[in-house]
Design an enzyme around this catalytic site. Structure first.
Site, PDB file in Angstrom:
ATOM      1  N   ARG A   1       0.813  -1.222   0.000  1.00  0.00           N
ATOM      2  CA  ARG A   1       0.000   0.000   0.000  1.00  0.00           C
ATOM      3  C   ARG A   1       0.845   1.269   0.000  1.00  0.00           C
ATOM      4  O   ARG A   1       0.500   2.282   0.617  1.00  0.00           O
ATOM      5  CB  ARG A   1      -0.979   0.014   1.198  1.00  0.00           C
ATOM      6  CG  ARG A   1      -1.910  -1.182   1.239  1.00  0.00           C
ATOM      7  CD  ARG A   1      -2.889  -1.204   0.078  1.00  0.00           C
ATOM      8  NE  ARG A   1      -3.760  -2.366   0.171  1.00  0.00           N
ATOM      9  CZ  ARG A   1      -3.516  -3.533  -0.453  1.00  0.00           C
ATOM     10  NH1 ARG A   1      -2.432  -3.659  -1.222  1.00  0.00           N
ATOM     11  NH2 ARG A   1      -4.353  -4.547  -0.325  1.00  0.00           N
TER      12      ARG A   1
ATOM     13  N   SER B   1     -11.222   0.160   3.453  1.00  0.00           N
ATOM     14  CA  SER B   1     -10.384  -0.401   4.526  1.00  0.00           C
ATOM     15  C   SER B   1      -9.649   0.709   5.256  1.00  0.00           C
ATOM     16  O   SER B   1      -8.942   1.508   4.648  1.00  0.00           O
ATOM     17  CB  SER B   1      -9.381  -1.393   3.942  1.00  0.00           C
ATOM     18  OG  SER B   1     -10.050  -2.502   3.387  1.00  0.00           O
TER      19      SER B   1
ATOM     20  N   GLU C   1      -4.561   3.066   6.580  1.00  0.00           N
ATOM     21  CA  GLU C   1      -4.558   2.870   5.131  1.00  0.00           C
ATOM     22  C   GLU C   1      -5.275   4.009   4.457  1.00  0.00           C
ATOM     23  O   GLU C   1      -4.890   4.457   3.380  1.00  0.00           O
ATOM     24  CB  GLU C   1      -5.209   1.532   4.772  1.00  0.00           C
ATOM     25  CG  GLU C   1      -5.194   1.223   3.287  1.00  0.00           C
ATOM     26  CD  GLU C   1      -5.619  -0.190   2.960  1.00  0.00           C
ATOM     27  OE1 GLU C   1      -6.307  -0.382   1.940  1.00  0.00           O
ATOM     28  OE2 GLU C   1      -5.271  -1.114   3.711  1.00  0.00           O
TER      29      GLU C   1
END
Length: 311
Positions: free
Chosen positions: A185, A234, A304
């Site tokens: 990520r 998320s 995130e």
């Protein structure tokens, strides 16, 4: 500086922003952003620019004075815009950047504003497999490329050949997947850089089988995630060897609230806006979850969701 505006303030940026005379896109001052993000919360942009096309965007960025912050905005998923708003210019890529074209060798050229659903559907129709996972990521190509978006065991690093990017300096460059130095990520794409387009490569496949896999992904998301709520996707990265949702649940945070912000009872790695939550509520709830997980589980969760703007 007139009227005593503080450096870096909205007024200061307004005074320094010299609008190019030949801009063909839409430029708005003090533009509300809450309707443009999934959480439906947050402040205004000092300036919101929606370029007419690539050349319009390049001309605009090159005309900006040095030091004016620039932030690209896609579909507004995985994003908390703080209540104090965004300094400088927010650039929103519209239809001119949302195209997807198929090429030779199972390669798709995708505009930075193209959605994951459009990219995966185009790949399916062309008999290109390996891009089905993009069906399960809410957002646009620019966001996928920046954060190495992934789902269902695949990520952008697996399919990206290269991308065209305009840097904050106004220079346009083509960066390979290797140059982005992808990790979980994360990429090395500079802050303020805007992804104009990207090339993804898949493998030959059967459209019916590809479509079936996309349907499976869509059904799995519908079953497990609170898709029909005001959410941001998320919230926390999965720690090595564990799942963020499990840690949040084990810390007793399922259903936890702060104002109108709530930890989803359906999937504990999702925060939701039950009604009139502010971004301060949403971010504050996330920080409280992180505190409780660290205290009870001994793990510090990393955000995130990207959090941007003035408090």
């Amino acid at each position: 500086m007139a009227n005593g505006g503080a450096p870096g303030s909205a007024q200061d940026h307004e005074e320094r922003l010299k609008i190019p005379q030949d801009v063909r896109g839409k430029l708005r001052r003090d533009a509300p952003l809450d309707k443009l993000v999934w959480f439906k919360a947050g402040g205004v942009a000092d300036w919101l620019f929606e370029p007419a096309d690539r050349q319009d965007l390049i001309a605009f960025i090159n005309a900006l004075p040095p030091g004016v912050p620039v932030m690209p905005l896609g579909l507004g998923s995985n994003l908390i815009i703080r209540d104090g708003g965004i300094p400088g210019v927010v650039v929103r890529l519209g239809k001119a950047f949302a195209g997807v074209e198929t090429g030779e060798g199972n390669v798709l050229r995708c505009g930075g504003g193209a959605s994951g659903i459009l990219v995966s559907s185009t790949a399916r129709d062309a008999g290109v497999k390996g891009l089905e996972f993009l069906r399960g990521i809410p957002g646009t190509v620019g966001g996928f490329v920046r954060m190495n978006g992934g789902a269902y065991g695949r990520e952008v690093a697996d399919i990206l050949l290269d991308c065209d990017v305009i840097l904050p300096s106004g220079d346009c460059v083509t960066l390979s997947s290797a140059e982005l130095r992808y990790s979980y990520r994360h990429s090395a794409l500079p802050e303020g850089a805007i992804v104009l387009s990207a090339r993804f490569e898949g493998e030959p496949g059967d459209p019916a089988e590809i479509g079936a896999e996309m349907d499976r992904i869509a059904a799995a998301r519908e079953e497990s995630q609170p898709l029909r709520t005001k959410t941001g996707g998320s919230t926390f990265k999965n720690p090595d060897g564990d799942k963020a949702w499990r840690l949040v649940d084990a810390a007793g945070c399922r259903g936890l609230t702060m104002g109108d912000a709530q930890v989803s009872e359906k999937h504990t790695n999702f925060l939701i806006n039950k009604g009139e939550a502010t971004s301060t509520d949403i971010e504050g709830l996330g920080e409280e979850v992180r505190r409780r997980v660290a205290e009870s589980q001994g793990v510090t969760l990393e955000w995130e969701i990207k959090r941007v703007g003035r408090p």
